[in-house]
Scaffold this motif. Sequence first.
Motif, PDB file in Angstrom:
ATOM      1  N   ARG A 132      24.200  44.916  50.955  1.00 46.70           N
ATOM      2  CA  ARG A 132      23.280  45.791  52.114  1.00 46.70           C
ATOM      3  C   ARG A 132      22.332  46.747  51.226  1.00 46.70           C
ATOM      4  NH1 ARG A 132      27.969  46.908  55.783  1.00 46.70           N
ATOM      5  NH2 ARG A 132      28.449  44.907  55.613  1.00 46.70           N
ATOM      6  N   PRO A 133      21.064  46.943  51.898  1.00 44.88           N
ATOM      7  CA  PRO A 133      20.505  46.267  52.716  1.00 44.88           C
ATOM      8  C   PRO A 133      19.934  44.851  52.524  1.00 44.88           C
ATOM      9  CG  PRO A 133      18.825  47.899  51.855  1.00 44.88           C
ATOM     10  CD  PRO A 133      20.255  47.919  51.128  1.00 44.88           C
ATOM     11  N   PHE A 134      20.046  44.577  51.352  1.00 47.74           N
ATOM     12  CA  PHE A 134      19.557  42.988  50.717  1.00 47.74           C
ATOM     13  C   PHE A 134      20.217  42.568  49.712  1.00 47.74           C
ATOM     14  CE2 PHE A 134      16.943  45.781  48.434  1.00 47.74           C
ATOM     15  CZ  PHE A 134      16.136  46.494  49.390  1.00 47.74           C
ATOM     16  N   GLY A 135      19.945  41.327  49.280  1.00 46.89           N
ATOM     17  CA  GLY A 135      20.580  40.883  48.062  1.00 46.89           C
ATOM     18  C   GLY A 135      22.027  40.071  48.190  1.00 46.89           C
ATOM     19  N   THR A 136      22.543  40.003  46.820  1.00 51.44           N
ATOM     20  CA  THR A 136      23.765  39.230  46.908  1.00 51.44           C
ATOM     21  C   THR A 136      24.517  39.906  45.671  1.00 51.44           C
ATOM     22  OG1 THR A 136      22.553  37.273  47.548  1.00 51.44           O
ATOM     23  CG2 THR A 136      24.849  36.950  46.957  1.00 51.44           C
ATOM     24  N   ALA A 137      25.667  39.878  45.627  1.00 52.25           N
ATOM     25  CA  ALA A 137      26.589  40.344  44.543  1.00 52.25           C
ATOM     26  C   ALA A 137      27.576  39.580  44.035  1.00 52.25           C
ATOM     27  CB  ALA A 137      27.302  41.566  44.821  1.00 52.25           C
ATOM     28  N   PHE A 138      27.837  39.115  42.921  1.00 50.64           N
ATOM     29  CA  PHE A 138      28.786  37.962  42.395  1.00 50.64           C
ATOM     30  C   PHE A 138      29.875  38.794  41.671  1.00 50.64           C
ATOM     31  CE2 PHE A 138      25.934  34.910  44.006  1.00 50.64           C
ATOM     32  CZ  PHE A 138      26.617  33.715  44.009  1.00 50.64           C
ATOM     33  N   HIS A 139      31.056  38.681  41.903  1.00 47.09           N
ATOM     34  CA  HIS A 139      32.186  39.500  41.299  1.00 47.09           C
ATOM     35  C   HIS A 139      33.042  38.606  40.670  1.00 47.09           C
ATOM     36  CE1 HIS A 139      30.957  42.561  44.385  1.00 47.09           C
ATOM     37  NE2 HIS A 139      30.896  41.361  45.046  1.00 47.09           N
ATOM     38  N   VAL A 140      33.024  38.628  39.166  1.00 50.33           N
ATOM     39  CA  VAL A 140      33.750  37.784  38.332  1.00 50.33           C
ATOM     40  C   VAL A 140      35.045  38.912  38.047  1.00 50.33           C
ATOM     41  CG1 VAL A 140      33.884  36.964  36.009  1.00 50.33           C
ATOM     42  CG2 VAL A 140      31.801  37.137  37.191  1.00 50.33           C
ATOM     43  N   THR A 141      36.155  38.423  38.411  1.00 47.26           N
ATOM     44  CA  THR A 141      37.438  39.248  38.158  1.00 47.26           C
ATOM     45  C   THR A 141      38.322  38.444  37.039  1.00 47.26           C
ATOM     46  OG1 THR A 141      37.393  40.164  40.090  1.00 47.26           O
ATOM     47  CG2 THR A 141      39.680  40.257  39.272  1.00 47.26           C
ATOM     48  N   LEU A 142      38.605  39.132  36.177  1.00 46.24           N
ATOM     49  CA  LEU A 142      39.618  38.630  34.784  1.00 46.24           C
ATOM     50  C   LEU A 142      40.650  39.561  34.482  1.00 46.24           C
ATOM     51  CD1 LEU A 142      36.358  37.632  32.728  1.00 46.24           C
ATOM     52  CD2 LEU A 142      37.988  35.908  33.748  1.00 46.24           C
ATOM     53  N   LEU A 143      41.394  38.970  33.824  1.00 47.80           N
ATOM     54  CA  LEU A 143      42.640  39.753  33.397  1.00 47.80           C
ATOM     55  C   LEU A 143      42.325  40.427  31.803  1.00 47.80           C
ATOM     56  CD1 LEU A 143      45.505  36.804  34.140  1.00 47.80           C
ATOM     57  CD2 LEU A 143      44.946  39.018  35.350  1.00 47.80           C
ATOM     58  N   PRO A 144      42.966  41.484  31.759  1.00 51.92           N
ATOM     59  CA  PRO A 144      42.818  42.008  30.428  1.00 51.92           C
ATOM     60  C   PRO A 144      43.383  41.132  29.448  1.00 51.92           C
ATOM     61  CG  PRO A 144      44.576  43.260  31.500  1.00 51.92           C
ATOM     62  CD  PRO A 144      43.730  42.335  32.569  1.00 51.92           C
ATOM     63  N   ALA A 145      42.989  41.100  27.971  1.00 56.07           N
ATOM     64  CA  ALA A 145      43.417  40.269  26.891  1.00 56.07           C
ATOM     65  C   ALA A 145      44.904  40.621  26.608  1.00 56.07           C
ATOM     66  CB  ALA A 145      42.456  40.546  25.786  1.00 56.07           C
ATOM     67  N   GLU A 146      45.331  41.968  26.770  1.00 58.33           N
ATOM     68  CA  GLU A 146      46.904  42.137  26.447  1.00 58.33           C
ATOM     69  C   GLU A 146      47.929  41.260  27.175  1.00 58.33           C
ATOM     70  OE1 GLU A 146      44.999  45.559  27.683  1.00 58.33           O
ATOM     71  OE2 GLU A 146      43.926  44.376  26.322  1.00 58.33           O
ATOM     72  N   ASN A 147      47.419  40.953  28.332  1.00 62.17           N
ATOM     73  CA  ASN A 147      48.391  39.844  29.316  1.00 62.17           C
ATOM     74  C   ASN A 147      48.388  38.733  28.957  1.00 62.17           C
ATOM     75  OD1 ASN A 147      48.594  42.316  30.889  1.00 62.17           O
ATOM     76  ND2 ASN A 147      47.943  41.562  32.505  1.00 62.17           N
ATOM     77  N   GLY A 148      48.073  38.121  27.821  1.00 60.11           N
ATOM     78  CA  GLY A 148      48.233  36.888  27.344  1.00 60.11           C
ATOM     79  C   GLY A 148      47.283  36.625  26.117  1.00 60.11           C
ATOM     80  N   SER A 149      47.414  35.143  25.742  1.00 54.41           N
ATOM     81  CA  SER A 149      46.622  34.679  24.627  1.00 54.41           C
ATOM     82  C   SER A 149      45.225  34.815  25.107  1.00 54.41           C
ATOM     83  CB  SER A 149      46.918  33.475  24.218  1.00 54.41           C
ATOM     84  OG  SER A 149      45.697  32.785  23.811  1.00 54.41           O
ATOM     85  N   PRO A 150      44.247  35.471  23.834  1.00 51.81           N
ATOM     86  CA  PRO A 150      42.875  35.578  23.962  1.00 51.81           C
ATOM     87  C   PRO A 150      42.281  34.169  24.113  1.00 51.81           C
ATOM     88  CG  PRO A 150      43.426  36.302  21.873  1.00 51.81           C
ATOM     89  CD  PRO A 150      44.586  36.087  22.463  1.00 51.81           C
ATOM     90  N   ASN A 151      42.931  33.415  23.434  1.00 51.51           N
ATOM     91  CA  ASN A 151      42.658  31.866  23.489  1.00 51.51           C
ATOM     92  C   ASN A 151      42.958  31.040  24.512  1.00 51.51           C
ATOM     93  OD1 ASN A 151      39.987  32.285  21.586  1.00 51.51           O
ATOM     94  ND2 ASN A 151      41.668  32.750  20.204  1.00 51.51           N
ATOM     95  N   PRO A 152      42.989  30.830  25.705  1.00 47.67           N
ATOM     96  CA  PRO A 152      43.708  30.142  26.478  1.00 47.67           C
ATOM     97  C   PRO A 152      43.663  28.537  25.981  1.00 47.67           C
ATOM     98  CG  PRO A 152      41.880  30.868  27.548  1.00 47.67           C
ATOM     99  CD  PRO A 152      41.794  31.406  26.326  1.00 47.67           C
TER     100      PRO A 152
END
Length: 160
Positions: A132-152
């Motif tokens: 609002r009042p115009f436009g679009t948002a894209f939300h990229v949600t990711l996990l922090p690197a500490e929670n797993g391998s940085p190279n999936p």
Amino acid sequence: MRSLIDEALALTQRELEAHRIVPRNNVGSDLPPVLADRVQLQQVLINLIMNAIDAMSAVNNRERLLTIVSSTDGSEITVTVADTGIGIEPEKLDRLFEPFFTTKRDGMGLGVSISRSIVEVHGGSLRASPQRPFGTAFHVTLLPAENGSPNPKPMSDRGN
Ligand SMILES: Nc1ncnc2c1ncn2[C@@H]1O[C@H](COP(=O)(O)OP(=O)(O)OP(=O)(O)O)[C@@H](O)[C@H]1O
Ligand SMILES: [Mg+2]
């Protein structure tokens, strides 16, 4: 993450300038590292930036602002790419993520569906919301690197 976004903005700088778009990287340099392949995440950001450029190139009666911000709730990190473009009709918000859905004459309709796949392979999510009042948002949600391998691992090695 901040430097990755600066890189994405540098790679799209010509396009941004050609369309007189003002980019803002408001991502803090203190953001924790995220669990994602750097090159793939770069691709996601470029897809979203190119879509924002397309959405704003038709807008002539207001500022063309591309704003990238981050937030974290401690367990997840969200990077939001927001534009002041033409926006998306509410009934198209879900269809957007279907492969080959496009409203552009020369569009493939693959950018956001590929981006969502990339983000989901890393255990994250990608969603869109009207601004609002115009436009679009894209939300990229990711996990922090500490929670797993940085190279999936590749998908074929994941046992599903
Ligand atoms: N920031 C945005 N503002 C308004 N509409 C958007 C935005 N991003 C995506 N869309 C809509 O979603 C559709 C699908 O986007 P997507 O990136 O998947 O394909 P595309 O941009 O049309 O083609 P390409 O495969 O070249 O990326 C677009 O055609 C457009 O209608
Ligand atoms: Mg696209």
